[in-house]
Design an enzyme around this catalytic site. Structure first.
Site, PDB file in Angstrom:
ATOM      1  N   SER A 107       0.829  -1.193   0.000  1.00 21.50           N
ATOM      2  CA  SER A 107       0.000   0.000   0.000  1.00 21.50           C
ATOM      3  C   SER A 107       0.872   1.255   0.000  1.00 21.50           C
ATOM      4  CB  SER A 107      -0.895  -0.006   1.238  1.00 21.50           C
ATOM      5  OG  SER A 107      -1.693   1.150   1.269  1.00 21.50           O
ATOM      6  N   GLY A 108       0.554   2.179  -0.925  1.00 24.22           N
ATOM      7  CA  GLY A 108       1.316   3.415  -1.025  1.00 24.22           C
ATOM      8  C   GLY A 108       2.468   3.359  -2.002  1.00 24.22           C
ATOM      9  N   THR A 112      -2.127   1.855  -8.007  1.00 19.40           N
ATOM     10  CA  THR A 112      -3.295   2.432  -8.672  1.00 19.40           C
ATOM     11  C   THR A 112      -2.868   3.447  -9.721  1.00 19.40           C
ATOM     12  OG1 THR A 112      -4.615   2.087  -6.664  1.00 19.40           O
ATOM     13  CG2 THR A 112      -5.462   3.649  -8.281  1.00 19.40           C
ATOM     14  N   ASN A 157      -1.105   5.384   3.040  1.00 16.73           N
ATOM     15  CA  ASN A 157      -1.505   5.892   1.736  1.00 16.73           C
ATOM     16  C   ASN A 157      -2.830   6.624   1.891  1.00 16.73           C
ATOM     17  OD1 ASN A 157      -1.953   6.366  -0.943  1.00 16.73           O
ATOM     18  ND2 ASN A 157      -2.071   4.236  -1.564  1.00 16.73           N
ATOM     19  N   SER A 160      -5.607   4.548  -0.634  1.00 15.73           N
ATOM     20  CA  SER A 160      -5.225   3.132  -0.687  1.00 15.73           C
ATOM     21  C   SER A 160      -6.372   2.284  -1.221  1.00 15.73           C
ATOM     22  CB  SER A 160      -4.825   2.656   0.710  1.00 15.73           C
ATOM     23  OG  SER A 160      -4.572   1.274   0.701  1.00 15.73           O
ATOM     24  N   SER A 161      -6.084   1.421  -2.208  1.00 18.84           N
ATOM     25  CA  SER A 161      -7.082   0.484  -2.712  1.00 18.84           C
ATOM     26  C   SER A 161      -7.276  -0.616  -1.678  1.00 18.84           C
ATOM     27  CB  SER A 161      -6.626  -0.128  -4.044  1.00 18.84           C
ATOM     28  OG  SER A 161      -6.465   0.850  -5.017  1.00 18.84           O
ATOM     29  N   GLY A 385      -0.053  -6.051  -2.399  1.00 18.46           N
ATOM     30  CA  GLY A 385       1.220  -6.751  -2.349  1.00 18.46           C
ATOM     31  C   GLY A 385       1.364  -7.538  -1.059  1.00 18.46           C
ATOM     32  N   GLU A 387       2.134  -8.543   2.583  1.00 20.32           N
ATOM     33  CA  GLU A 387       1.977  -7.719   3.779  1.00 20.32           C
ATOM     34  C   GLU A 387       2.594  -8.405   4.987  1.00 20.32           C
ATOM     35  OE1 GLU A 387      -2.078  -6.620   4.346  1.00 20.32           O
ATOM     36  OE2 GLU A 387      -2.071  -5.186   2.688  1.00 20.32           O
TER      37      GLU A 387
END
Length: 1037
Positions: A107-108, A112, A157, A160-161, A385, A387
């Site tokens: 994330s971040g 996206t 983020n 974040s998605s 991704g 984690e």
């Protein structure tokens, strides 16, 4: 003539990690750092693109860049995401190969944004036309909708998605887009009911409350105040850089009817209302507790009624669903009551299911508007991704399982691609050793002994099922597995491992070891929604609700348990893997350089962590196991032809023969390269760097030769020009000498008059006058320049005017110079200094020549926060109680209306209210909203007394009479802030030595008089009678 370029030209660090020498984790990260410091955010590993998030805008995504990478060879230009997108698009258009672009990272890291760049590039390079443009617009518009409903602000983020997205874009035979299909994976629906500290709920809730019109909010029975909804986190409700109101207005749901949009918004509002329902216990006659919806002064009853109206459901039906649970088994039906904890669980489960099903319905509905029959396909996968957190639970477990599968297919497809190219080029293939993570995937997904299978078995078996029983089962069955670790397993080597808690287990993934806490695995895998709630939702008159809860149809009662979350996700991942196996893969590995979301910061440890779990070093080793570099014969010969006399400057013949002649002439061992059908393969990067170094030396020699020839040509040309000029000058001089000799032969008396008449014309006087005036003006300006006063605006000096006829000019120049230096002085002000001067100016407008205290305040700066309330631990409790920015904090005296004595109080001014608090305890004594202030009264004398007069008596005590050493600053800030808070109505300032105040139910007159100095020249206040307070102000000399 087109300039030939290459990845190796002007290279910062190494553009392709396959060429990195020596190869180690440290050199890998150092190369990324070097490129990142020079704004090179993209690096290759063969055909894989590594993307570093720059956390700022870079001028590398312009339309000119799109054209630069269009129809160019992958290695022809410096690394860029456009190069990968162009390669994938051309392979799909020209070779009919279905493509997929896999974008991974934490994330971040910019996943996206990377998917948006790929889609925007494809949209820019494909065909044009009204129908094509409409399809492109629909595909691009799906992103904002999915981001609104599926993205949220996290600590890592701001956008974040919180779901995985796979989008198939479908093209026709010309390469023009026709439509697409979107698949979503594992929406983080637990975020709907609870958010970690520093994070917030999905964007759509904040966008709706901030950007919807008042009429829309009224229809949805919503209020703009975030604090009224339990499901919305308040500590991060407003995010810097995110304009929720503007984003709501720009989101358009593709292909939706107006009534469908309204239905979606109604369900979003209903989810918000659900979080405000609270429960209370109620004892039954049999001694059991039953939950009931709490009714507090009719407030919660009103919210429940509004939610039922939005859903079109009867209130009694919903109340019963939250109070009872019905269990059916064949012909038996048992109804049990729910306690308060179970009722809250049911409420949150309904909210999560309602939102997640709405999200899935949105994706399905968007697909209906953009889906077409299958043609050529390019898939874009934007998925979470690997984690590794401090506390890893069920969500991290299945996310990491998905990444294990992606890593497995990544290695398989990379090896397959390598092998296919070797076979295609006629190069002998040798097996490559690599770590195969199939054993880890089998540990998780095996249908008999896999962790997911055992979790499902625990969830479905009768009896008491807890996270402890699930962990016991793992310890029994997986104890001997080399990638499973547990403190309680039969494997004795972990019995004394204190880094492994008893309620946890550890899995050694390809990216490293991850510790999972077993708590919550069973509940999150069950993901149960009581059948009573499903049936209650199906009874709703809302058309969309019936579609979202088909299992609630009493005519189609299914006694089978619904599939578990783990089972559904495993099936989705299996379908995704089969889909990816049929396509040609393209990879983008996203990395974030730091955790601060700041530009120009590169944290080695964080990047190293991501390099490991993305398996990038493994990827480089697989790519380098055979031949590290390969290049087509034509560009290879074009680049290195100067290294051999037989191929320089032009080779007449096939390119392969030219490369063979070139390599034979160089001292490179034959085992270091091989000839394919269309490419030359180089085994070791050192060989390539040797060629590059020889080429660089050769280019230097060629440059020296070109410079030598150019300098010779330039010197000879200059010499010929000088020679020609000398001939011309000599000819003109000889002509002049002859004429001069002829003139001397004429008689002086005949030619004197004619000779000098040309110097005296009729207008000679005017020319002399103009010349004189010009010289005077020049002397005037030069003198003015040397005597110019300073640039200080308060310097009133100006040079004397030496010429009377220039009086007007002299005065105008003085005025212009003063205006210029004033403008220059103002340009040095910062925004903070401008604000200070604006406050001082406003204070002047209010008090100048009206109050005797004003002149002494002019030189005193306005500090605002005299107590340093945000830093002083003494006022920490008070600061936390005031949830707005404090504009002014000071200690004032509150005048007791009974005896005129003063009591110390902390005075706080915010954008919305005035707060008075106890100086010792910090307890808030009074809080007055600024719109409730009618006026402020002060005297004309040098005292610090002021009165806050309210529009109506909002408390028993009435108006406030206060005293402060910073009266001018307090009144000025009140006046400025009050205008903003009270809908631009100016706060009245009454300056008078006598005014009335409302104390309780009595009106008291406050009168200021001048008296002899007493008590050290201090102001004294005494109550004369029930209707008069007298303030004695010492006279000043």
């Amino acid at each position: 003539m087109e300039v030939k370029t290459s990845l190796l030209d002007n290279m910062i660090g190494v553009g392709d990690m396959v060429l990195l020498e020596p190869l180690s984790e440290d050199s890998f990260i150092e190369n990324l750092r070097k490129r990142f410091d020079h704004n090179e955010i993209y690096t290759y590993i063969g055909s894989v693109v590594i993307s570093m998030n720059p956390y700022r805008s870079l001028p590398i995504f312009t339309p000119e860049k799109v054209e630069e990478y269009r129809n160019r060879n992958f290695y022809e230009l410096s690394p860029h995401i456009y190069a990968l997108a162009d390669e994938a698009y051309r392979s799909l258009r020209d070779q009919d190969k279905d493509q997929c672009i896999l974008i991974t990272g934490e994330s971040g890291a910019g996943k996206t944004e990377a998917s948006k760049l790929v889609m925007s590039y494809v949209a820019a390079v494909c065909g044009k036309g009204q129908e094509v443009n409409k399809v492109k617009e629909q595909l691009l518009q799906s992103n904002p909708v999915l981001e609104a409903f599926g993205n949220a602000k996290t600590v890592r983020n701001d956008n974040s998605s919180r779901f995985g997205k796979y989008m198939d874009i479908e093209f026709d035979f010309k390469g023009d887009p026709l439509g697409g299909v979107i698949s979503n994976y594992l929406l983080e629906k637990s975020r709907v009911v609870k958010q970690p500290r520093g994070e917030r709920n999905f964007h759509v809730f904040y966008q709706l409350l901030s950007g919807a019109s008042d009429d829309t909010l009224k229809k949805l029975k919503l209020d703009r105040d975030f604090s009224k909804y339990n499901y919305l986190s308040l500590d991060s409700a407003v995010v810097n850089g995110l304009d929720d109101a503007a984003n709501f207005r720009t989101v358009r749901i593709v292909g939706f009817m107006e009534d469908e949009v309204q239905s979606v918004l109604e369900l979003v509002a209903a989810v918000l209302k659900l979080g405000d329902i609270e429960f209370k216990p109620e004892s039954r006659c049999n001694g059991t507790d039953e939950s009931r919806i709490k009714d507090k002064n009719g407030e919660f009853d009103r919210r429940q009624t509004e939610m039922c109206e939005l859903l079109g459901i009867e209130q009694s039906v919903l109340e019963r669903a939250f109070s009872y649970r019905t269990v059916e088994a064949r012909l038996e039906k048992v109804s049990t009551t729910l306690n308060v904890a179970q009722a809250y669980y049911a409420r949150d489960a309904l909210a999560k299911n309602l939102y997640s099903r709405l999200f899935s319905w949105l994706v399905t509905r968007i697909n209906e508007s953009i889906k077409v029959t299958r043609h050529k396909v390019m898939g874009v996968l934007d998925i979470y991704g690997f984690e590794i957190f401090e506390d890893n639970s069920f969500e991290q477990f299945i996310i990491n399982y998905c990444n294990e599968k992606l890593q497995q297919i990544f290695i398989e497809l990379t090896l397959r691609e390598e092998q296919e190219e070797y076979v295609r080029e006629g190069i002998e293939w040798t097996n490559i050793e690599y770590f195969n993570n199939a054993i880890i995937c089998d540990l998780i997904e095996n249908h008999q002994n896999g962790i997911l299978a055992m979790l499902d078995e625990e969830c479905l078996r009768p009896g008491t099922v807890t996270d402890e029983t699930f962990l016991d089962k793992l310890n029994t069955i997986c104890a001997e597995h080399q990638h499973f670790e547990s403190r309680l397993s039969k494997n004795s080597k972990f019995l004394t491992d204190h880094s492994l808690p008893h309620n946890c287990f550890r899995i050694q993934h390809y990216a490293g070891k991850v510790l999972y806490r077993a708590e919550g695995f069973v509940d999150k895998n069950n993901d149960l929604l009581y059948r009573d709630l499903s049936q209650a939702m199906y009874k709703a008159n809302h058309s969309l609700i019936k579609q979202l809860f088909p299992e609630g149809n009493p005519a189609k009662v299914n006694l089978k348990r619904p599939p578990t979350a783990g089972f559904q996700f495993r099936a989705s991942v299996g379908t995704l893997m089969k889909n990816l196996q049929t396509k040609n893969p393209n990879y983008i590995r996203c990395i974030k350089p730091n955790d601060k979301k700041a530009s120009h910061i590169f944290t080695d440890s964080l990047v190293c962590h991501q390099v490991r779990y993305l398996g990038l070093m493994e990827n480089v080793r697989v790519r380098r196991a055979g031949y590290a570099f390969r290049q087509a014969y034509e560009p290879c010969l074009e680049r290195y032809k100067m290294l051999c006399k037989r191929t320089w400057p032009h080779w007449r013949g096939p390119a392969r023969e030219g490369v063979e002649v070139l390599m034979a002439d160089l001292p490179v061992p034959a085992e270091e390269f091989s000839y394919g059908r269309s490419k030359i393969f180089i085994r070791n990067p050192r060989t390539l760097f040797f060629l590059e170094e020889r080429r660089r030396q050769c280019l230097q020699d060629l440059a020296t030769l070109i410079q030598k020839i150019y300098r010779g040509w330039k010197c000879r040309s200059h010499f010929l020009l000088l020679k020609k000029s000398q001939i011309v000058v000599a000819a003109w001089y000889r002509r002049y000498a002859v004429r001069l000799l002829m003139g001397k032969c004429n008689a002086h008396d005949q030619h004197t008059k004619a000779k000098y008449r040309k110097f005296f014309r009729a207008n000679a006087g005017k020319k002399i006058y103009d010349f004189t005036i010009q010289r005077i003006m020049q002397k005037y300006f030069l003198g003015l320049k040397s005597t110019m006063p300073s640039v200080s605006p308060i310097d009133k000096s100006w040079p004397a005017n030496p010429y009377r006829f220039l009086d007007g000019v002299h005065t105008e120049l003085r005025r212009i110079f003063h205006l210029w230096r004033c403008k220059k002085y103002r340009s040095q002000f910062t925004e903070e200094k401008k604000a200070v001067y604006e406050e001082k100016l406003e204070a002047s407008e209010i008090f100048k020549d009206k109050k005797a205290l004003y002149p002494s305040s002019v030189s005193q700066p306005f500090k605002g926060d005299y107590l340093e309330i945000s830093k002083n631990p003494k006022y920490q409790k008070l600061h936390s109680a005031v949830d707005e920015k404090v504009l002014l904090a000071d200690v004032v005296n509150k005048i007791n209306r009974a005896n005129g004595k003063g009591t110390a109080r902390i005075f706080l001014l915010t954008k919305k209210s005035v707060v008075l608090a106890d100086q010792k305890t910090g307890q808030v004594k009074a809080s007055v909203p600024l719109p409730d202030l009618a006026s402020v009264s002060v005297s004309t004398q040098s005292d610090g007394f002021f009165a806050l007069r309210l529009k109506e008596v909002t408390s028993v005590k009435g108006d406030f009479l206060l005293s402060s050493d910073h009266l001018i600053e307090i009144i000025t800030k009140l006046h400025r802030t009050g205008a903003t808070a009270a809908d631009s109505e100016q706060l009245d300032i009454d300056i008078s030595d006598e005014f009335l105040l409302q104390f309780k139910h009595d009106k008291v007159c406050v009168k200021f008089i001048q008296g002899a100095p007493k008590n050290g020249n201090s102001v004294s206040c005494k109550r004369k009678n029930n209707r008069l307070l007298e303030v004695s102000v010492p006279t000043t000399a």
